[in-house]
Design a protein around this motif. Structure first.
Motif, PDB file in Angstrom:
ATOM      1  N   VAL A  26       0.860  -1.180   0.000  1.00  0.00           N
ATOM      2  CA  VAL A  26       0.000   0.000   0.000  1.00  0.00           C
ATOM      3  C   VAL A  26       0.895   1.228   0.000  1.00  0.00           C
ATOM      4  O   VAL A  26       1.782   1.355   0.850  1.00  0.00           O
ATOM      5  N   THR A  27       0.657   2.132  -0.936  1.00  0.00           N
ATOM      6  CA  THR A  27       1.426   3.368  -0.954  1.00  0.00           C
ATOM      7  C   THR A  27       0.678   4.469  -0.214  1.00  0.00           C
ATOM      8  O   THR A  27      -0.551   4.537  -0.261  1.00  0.00           O
ATOM      9  N   ALA A  28       1.433   5.291   0.455  1.00  0.00           N
ATOM     10  CA  ALA A  28       0.877   6.462   1.139  1.00  0.00           C
ATOM     11  C   ALA A  28       1.501   7.728   0.549  1.00  0.00           C
ATOM     12  O   ALA A  28       1.668   8.728   1.245  1.00  0.00           O
ATOM     13  N   GLY A  29       1.901   7.656  -0.712  1.00  0.00           N
ATOM     14  CA  GLY A  29       2.462   8.818  -1.406  1.00  0.00           C
ATOM     15  C   GLY A  29       3.719   9.323  -0.716  1.00  0.00           C
ATOM     16  O   GLY A  29       4.621   8.565  -0.402  1.00  0.00           O
ATOM     17  N   ARG A  30       3.757  10.619  -0.470  1.00  0.00           N
ATOM     18  CA  ARG A  30       4.953  11.225   0.133  1.00  0.00           C
ATOM     19  C   ARG A  30       5.224  10.745   1.553  1.00  0.00           C
ATOM     20  O   ARG A  30       6.287  10.980   2.122  1.00  0.00           O
ATOM     21  N   GLY A  32       5.287   7.517   2.306  1.00  0.00           N
ATOM     22  CA  GLY A  32       5.966   6.234   2.237  1.00  0.00           C
ATOM     23  C   GLY A  32       5.064   5.129   1.739  1.00  0.00           C
ATOM     24  O   GLY A  32       4.083   5.356   1.050  1.00  0.00           O
ATOM     25  N   ALA A  33       5.400   3.904   2.127  1.00  0.00           N
ATOM     26  CA  ALA A  33       4.645   2.734   1.704  1.00  0.00           C
ATOM     27  C   ALA A  33       4.666   1.694   2.811  1.00  0.00           C
ATOM     28  O   ALA A  33       5.535   1.705   3.697  1.00  0.00           O
ATOM     29  N   PRO A  45       9.652   4.519   4.671  1.00  0.00           N
ATOM     30  CA  PRO A  45       9.453   5.943   4.393  1.00  0.00           C
ATOM     31  C   PRO A  45       9.837   6.289   2.957  1.00  0.00           C
ATOM     32  O   PRO A  45      10.672   5.628   2.346  1.00  0.00           O
ATOM     33  N   ALA A  46       9.227   7.328   2.447  1.00  0.00           N
ATOM     34  CA  ALA A  46       9.588   7.832   1.121  1.00  0.00           C
ATOM     35  C   ALA A  46      10.893   8.599   1.210  1.00  0.00           C
ATOM     36  O   ALA A  46      11.215   9.194   2.246  1.00  0.00           O
ATOM     37  N   ALA A  47      11.652   8.576   0.127  1.00  0.00           N
ATOM     38  CA  ALA A  47      12.878   9.382   0.051  1.00  0.00           C
ATOM     39  C   ALA A  47      12.481  10.847  -0.088  1.00  0.00           C
ATOM     40  O   ALA A  47      11.496  11.172  -0.752  1.00  0.00           O
ATOM     41  N   GLN A  48      13.236  11.704   0.535  1.00  0.00           N
ATOM     42  CA  GLN A  48      12.977  13.138   0.430  1.00  0.00           C
ATOM     43  C   GLN A  48      13.713  13.675  -0.792  1.00  0.00           C
ATOM     44  O   GLN A  48      14.923  13.894  -0.737  1.00  0.00           O
ATOM     45  N   GLY A  97      11.384  -0.857  -4.515  1.00  0.00           N
ATOM     46  CA  GLY A  97      10.229  -0.159  -5.070  1.00  0.00           C
ATOM     47  C   GLY A  97      10.173   1.293  -4.646  1.00  0.00           C
ATOM     48  O   GLY A  97       9.876   2.180  -5.454  1.00  0.00           O
ATOM     49  N   THR A  98      10.483   1.546  -3.394  1.00  0.00           N
ATOM     50  CA  THR A  98      10.482   2.920  -2.885  1.00  0.00           C
ATOM     51  C   THR A  98      11.572   3.746  -3.563  1.00  0.00           C
ATOM     52  O   THR A  98      11.355   4.906  -3.914  1.00  0.00           O
ATOM     53  N   LEU A  99      12.739   3.156  -3.784  1.00  0.00           N
ATOM     54  CA  LEU A  99      13.820   3.844  -4.493  1.00  0.00           C
ATOM     55  C   LEU A  99      13.409   4.171  -5.919  1.00  0.00           C
ATOM     56  O   LEU A  99      13.610   5.304  -6.392  1.00  0.00           O
ATOM     57  N   LEU A 100      12.815   3.220  -6.626  1.00  0.00           N
ATOM     58  CA  LEU A 100      12.396   3.462  -8.005  1.00  0.00           C
ATOM     59  C   LEU A 100      11.301   4.519  -8.073  1.00  0.00           C
ATOM     60  O   LEU A 100      11.318   5.382  -8.960  1.00  0.00           O
ATOM     61  N   ALA A 101      10.371   4.510  -7.131  1.00  0.00           N
ATOM     62  CA  ALA A 101       9.329   5.537  -7.092  1.00  0.00           C
ATOM     63  C   ALA A 101       9.939   6.920  -6.844  1.00  0.00           C
ATOM     64  O   ALA A 101       9.531   7.908  -7.466  1.00  0.00           O
ATOM     65  N   ALA A 102      10.922   6.997  -5.957  1.00  0.00           N
ATOM     66  CA  ALA A 102      11.588   8.285  -5.690  1.00  0.00           C
ATOM     67  C   ALA A 102      12.286   8.794  -6.939  1.00  0.00           C
ATOM     68  O   ALA A 102      12.222   9.994  -7.251  1.00  0.00           O
TER      69      ALA A 102
END
Length: 143
Positions: A26-30, A32-33, A45-48, A97-102
Motif C-alpha cells: 500500500v502506498t501512502a504517497g509522500r 511512504g509505503a 518511508p519515502a525518500a525526500q 520499489g520505494t527507491l524506483l518511485a523516488a
C-alpha cells in the motif's frame, strides 16, 4: 480525518480481512509505503527528493517491488520502524520499489526515459542511500 499520514485504522482494517499468508503493498504517497506479510505490516518511508511529477509513482513502486521479488529479495526485512529511508541500507523488494518511485517523481515523465540499473544505483548514491550487499548485486558494476 483519516489520510495517508495516519494510516493505522486503514491498515488494521485491511489486515482484518487478509489471510496471514497474503502479501499486500500500500502506498501512502509522500508518506511512504507499507507492505503486509506474515500477518504484519512493515513501513518504508519515502525518500525526500524534489518532486517534479507524481504521475506513475505508484506503478514505479510496484515495478520495483516485483523486480526485487523476482530477483529473490524478501518483500520486507521485519526490522525496527524507520523514520527516514536512510536509517538502514536498502535490502528488501519494498525498499527497491520505494527507491524506483523516488527516482520516478524527479522526472516529468511517467516512465523516466533515463531509468536504468546503473542510473538508479547512482541516484541512490546521490540522495545518500546505502544499498545492502544483496541489493547491490542487482546493479551491474557494483558488488
Amino acid at each position: 480525518e483519516l489520510g495517508p499520514s495516519q494510516p493505522e485504522a486503514f491498515l488494521k482494517a485491511c489486515a482484518a480481512v487478509l489471510r496471514p499468508d497474503a502479501r499486500l503493498v500500500v502506498t501512502a504517497g509522500r508518506h511512504g509505503a507499507y507492505a503486509y506479510e506474515s500477518g504484519t505490516w512493515e513501513y518504508c518511508p519515502a525518500a525526500q527528493v524534489p518532486v517534479v511529477s507524481t504521475a506513475g509513482a505508484g506503478d514505479a513502486l510496484l515495478a520495483g517491488v516485483l523486480v526485487g521479488l523476482a530477483a529473490g529479495l524478501p518483500l520486507v526485512m521485519n526490522r525496527a520502524r524507520r523514520t527516514t529511508l536512510a536509517d538502514h541500507p536498502l535490502a528488501s523488494a519494498l525498499d527497491l520499489g520505494t527507491l524506483l518511485a523516488a527516482f520516478g517523481v524527479t522526472s516529468p515523465h511517467t516512465i523516466p526515459p533515463e531509468v536504468s540499473a546503473g542510473r538508479l544505483a547512482a541516484f541512490a548514491d546521490e540522495i545518500g542511500l546505502q544499498l545492502s550487499d544483496r541489493l547491490s548485486r542487482l546493479f551491474p558494476g557494483r558488488s
